[in-house]
Design a protein around this motif. Structure first.
Motif, PDB file in Angstrom:
ATOM      1  N   UNK A 369       0.826  -1.212   0.000  1.00 28.94           N
ATOM      2  CA  UNK A 369       0.000   0.000   0.000  1.00 28.94           C
ATOM      3  C   UNK A 369       0.855   1.256   0.000  1.00 28.94           C
ATOM      4  N   UNK A 370       1.888   1.289   0.842  1.00 26.85           N
ATOM      5  CA  UNK A 370       2.756   2.465   0.915  1.00 26.85           C
ATOM      6  C   UNK A 370       3.554   2.653  -0.373  1.00 26.85           C
ATOM      7  N   UNK A 371       3.923   1.547  -1.012  1.00 23.65           N
ATOM      8  CA  UNK A 371       4.618   1.657  -2.299  1.00 23.65           C
ATOM      9  C   UNK A 371       3.708   2.311  -3.335  1.00 23.65           C
ATOM     10  N   UNK A 372       2.428   1.933  -3.317  1.00 29.99           N
ATOM     11  CA  UNK A 372       1.467   2.534  -4.241  1.00 29.99           C
ATOM     12  C   UNK A 372       1.234   4.006  -3.909  1.00 29.99           C
ATOM     13  N   UNK A 373       1.219   4.333  -2.624  1.00 29.62           N
ATOM     14  CA  UNK A 373       1.050   5.731  -2.205  1.00 29.62           C
ATOM     15  C   UNK A 373       2.157   6.588  -2.794  1.00 29.62           C
ATOM     16  N   UNK A 374       3.380   6.071  -2.787  1.00 27.70           N
ATOM     17  CA  UNK A 374       4.511   6.839  -3.328  1.00 27.70           C
ATOM     18  C   UNK A 374       4.334   7.105  -4.817  1.00 27.70           C
ATOM     19  N   UNK A 375       3.708   6.155  -5.535  1.00 28.54           N
ATOM     20  CA  UNK A 375       3.456   6.351  -6.965  1.00 28.54           C
ATOM     21  C   UNK A 375       2.467   7.492  -7.171  1.00 28.54           C
ATOM     22  N   UNK A 382      -2.218  14.674  -3.650  1.00 27.94           N
ATOM     23  CA  UNK A 382      -1.864  15.018  -2.258  1.00 27.94           C
ATOM     24  C   UNK A 382      -1.745  13.785  -1.367  1.00 27.94           C
ATOM     25  N   UNK A 383      -0.992  13.916  -0.272  1.00 23.56           N
ATOM     26  CA  UNK A 383      -0.691  12.795   0.607  1.00 23.56           C
ATOM     27  C   UNK A 383      -1.935  12.110   1.144  1.00 23.56           C
ATOM     28  N   UNK A 384      -2.861  12.856   1.765  1.00 21.09           N
ATOM     29  CA  UNK A 384      -4.035  12.234   2.360  1.00 21.09           C
ATOM     30  C   UNK A 384      -4.894  11.542   1.313  1.00 21.09           C
ATOM     31  N   UNK A 385      -5.082  12.201   0.168  1.00 22.57           N
ATOM     32  CA  UNK A 385      -5.868  11.600  -0.903  1.00 22.57           C
ATOM     33  C   UNK A 385      -5.203  10.326  -1.430  1.00 22.57           C
ATOM     34  N   UNK A 386      -3.876  10.367  -1.553  1.00 25.54           N
ATOM     35  CA  UNK A 386      -3.137   9.192  -2.023  1.00 25.54           C
ATOM     36  C   UNK A 386      -3.257   8.039  -1.032  1.00 25.54           C
ATOM     37  N   UNK A 389      -6.891   6.667  -0.992  1.00 19.21           N
ATOM     38  CA  UNK A 389      -7.199   5.921  -2.216  1.00 19.21           C
ATOM     39  C   UNK A 389      -6.527   4.558  -2.221  1.00 19.21           C
ATOM     40  N   UNK A 390      -5.269   4.503  -1.814  1.00 20.79           N
ATOM     41  CA  UNK A 390      -4.515   3.256  -1.864  1.00 20.79           C
ATOM     42  C   UNK A 390      -4.968   2.264  -0.793  1.00 20.79           C
ATOM     43  N   UNK A 391      -5.231   2.756   0.414  1.00 25.12           N
ATOM     44  CA  UNK A 391      -5.759   1.863   1.453  1.00 25.12           C
ATOM     45  C   UNK A 391      -7.132   1.337   1.044  1.00 25.12           C
ATOM     46  N   UNK A 392      -7.954   2.210   0.482  1.00 21.05           N
ATOM     47  CA  UNK A 392      -9.283   1.812   0.014  1.00 21.05           C
ATOM     48  C   UNK A 392      -9.197   0.743  -1.059  1.00 21.05           C
ATOM     49  N   UNK A 393      -8.242   0.888  -1.982  1.00 14.48           N
ATOM     50  CA  UNK A 393      -8.090  -0.086  -3.066  1.00 14.48           C
ATOM     51  C   UNK A 393      -7.533  -1.408  -2.569  1.00 14.48           C
ATOM     52  N   UNK A 394      -6.471  -1.356  -1.760  1.00 10.48           N
ATOM     53  CA  UNK A 394      -5.827  -2.587  -1.298  1.00 10.48           C
ATOM     54  C   UNK A 394      -6.716  -3.372  -0.344  1.00 10.48           C
ATOM     55  N   UNK A 406      -9.919  11.321 -11.683  1.00 16.03           N
ATOM     56  CA  UNK A 406      -8.890  12.187 -12.269  1.00 16.03           C
ATOM     57  C   UNK A 406      -7.484  11.612 -12.106  1.00 16.03           C
ATOM     58  N   UNK A 407      -7.388  10.323 -11.791  1.00 19.63           N
ATOM     59  CA  UNK A 407      -6.064   9.721 -11.622  1.00 19.63           C
ATOM     60  C   UNK A 407      -5.322   9.645 -12.954  1.00 19.63           C
TER      61      UNK A 407
END
Length: 454
Positions: A369-375, A382-386, A389-394, A406-407
């Motif tokens: 998840x954190x690797x995807x956040x960095x992408x 923005x950090x919170x949105x990233x 989104x990534x926690x929600x997806x994983x 808008x990704x």
């Protein structure tokens, strides 16, 4: 030796079947959604949008690039609902039930695939469990649709109201989070147009929780009601953690948002309670929203991140690291703090191998998840949105802070992979680890060394 090799090959085949089956559903869904008949405009949908929707529906996530009600036709919505049902309950259970109807003999390999897909460690009685799952799913979804129709049919007419009742009942039970209310509350409005409707919100909450506790827990509850059997430790643990998280989520959301004019502030006291219960349930991998999550306070967003990361229970329609994993990790931490050698839950010692697996699964999910956040951050999100989104997806939740449509393409692919891994990858890894742990060739030890930590 030959017999042992054959058994090991059976263990590998079910995992490949599960992954291959989901991939085939995604491909078929993508092609169907690209047809002109699938869109409300009658024009063909681009491959990227169709693929993203197909992955999200099959992995019962709920993240969408286009509004489901406004973009897709009845045919397109039916395709999405079919993928949700197959992805939630399991394509293998549907396949095996069809084979049983035509009196086809279910092979050992097929039984092992079923056991793996439902998080069951043995194949004994698996066919009976599948029948209960399919029958129970139909009963719960039908009951949910009937209750929802009490509200939807008078509001939207018989046929449209009936379709909305069926769609949302299946979507909630499978923890998918897809909705077709965009033509009521506006694009991507989810359940916000029904923010204070207790019949709809509490029915959806109940379906979400029932679908998220897991089929094994269903079976234990059924045995308790029907035969007076004692509910197993695992099922009692799941029910205890689920109830605890529901209470924490409800009280936390109410406390943080009751005076926020952008979320609960304008509601009646009863509406605030209903909405708090609903959001506590939906963050456990369902993905509906009855308020604008982008307007919630930061403490609420962090609480949602925790609830989404945990998710539901093993062998269920939910995602996340699972409630039992959280319980095992919490018990292990408590045992270390108390200086105890063993991890104990409900007066039962948890094997160290289980503790190691729980820690590994949680850390792997967190790392991915954190690797995807960095992408996403690297592409300007923005950090919170990233993070959201990534926690929600994983965790296959489907909640978003309105950044999904808008990704950039790289972030979109990243989210699709997270949804797929969240639904299948961690499950596959869990069983792969169990198989390897049971391999006698791995049962040797190197010389020990004491390393200072902390």
């Amino acid at each position: 030796m030959e017999k042992k090799s054959r058994i090991k090959s059976y263990g590998a085949s079910p995992l490949r079947r599960i992954v291959a089956g989901f991939i085939l559903i995604i491909i078929a869904g993508t092609l169907l959604l690209m047809l002109p008949a699938a869109s409300a405009s009658g024009k063909s949908t681009d491959a990227a949008t169709a693929a993203f929707t197909s992955v999200s529906a099959t992995c019962v996530t709920g993240l969408v690039r286009v509004d489901t009600a406004l973009h897709w036709s009845f045919f397109g919505q039916a395709v999405i609902l079919s993928m949700i049902q197959l992805g939630g309950v399991g394509f293998m259970s549907v396949t095996v039930m069809l084979l049983s109807v035509i009196r086809h003999k279910v092979t050992l390999s097929e039984r092992l695939t079923l056991a793996n897909s439902f998080g069951v460690g043995k194949i004994g009685g698996i066919m009976e469990l599948v029948r209960k799952i399919v029958f129970g799913t139909l009963i719960f979804e039908l009951a949910g649709a009937v209750i929802l129709s009490i509200r939807f049919i008078p509001k939207f007419g018989f046929f449209h109201g009936l379709w909305m009742s069926i769609f949302h009942s299946v979507s909630a039970f499978c923890n998918a989070g897809f909705d077709i209310l965009g033509n009521v509350g506006g694009e991507f409005s989810s359940m916000s147009a029904l923010g204070e409707d207790p019949t709809v919100l509490l029915t959806l909450s109940a379906l979400i929780v029932i679908g998220g506790i897991g089929f094994v827990v269903w079976n234990d509850i059924y045995g308790k009601i029907r035969y007076g059997k004692r509910i197993g430790v695992y099922s009692r643990l799941v029910l205890t953690v689920t109830l605890s998280l529901m209470i924490i989520g409800t009280l936390g959301f109410f406390a943080a948002e009751h005076d926020n004019p952008q979320t609960l502030g304008g509601m009646s006291f009863g509406g605030k309670i209903v909405s708090s219960v609903f959001h506590s349930a939906t963050t456990r991998t369902a993905g509906f929203a009855a308020a604008d999550l982008g307007q919630t306070r930061e403490i609420t967003k962090f609480m949602f991140l925790f609830l989404m990361f945990v998710g539901g229970s093993s062998g269920s329609t939910a995602g996340g690291i699972k409630t039992a994993t959280l319980a095992v990790l919490a018990a292990a931490i408590i045992s270390v703090m108390r200086g105890k050698r063993n991890t104990v839950i409900m007066k039962r010692t948890i094997p160290q191998e289980t503790v190691r697996q729980a820690l590994a699964l949680a850390m792997i999910q967190l790392s991915i998840t954190l690797a995807a956040v960095s992408v996403l951050i690297g592409q300007g999100i923005p950090l919170m949105e990233s993070l959201f989104e990534c926690v929600s997806a994983s965790a296959t939740v489907g909640l978003s802070l309105s950044v999904t449509p808008v990704l950039p393409i790289a972030s979109e692919i990243c989210i699709m992979l997270l949804m797929f891994i969240g639904r299948l990858g961690i499950l596959t890894l869990a069983y792969a680890m169990k198989r390897r742990a049971s391999d006698s060739s791995a049962n040797f030890e190197y010389a020990s060394v004491d390393i200072s930590v902390g």
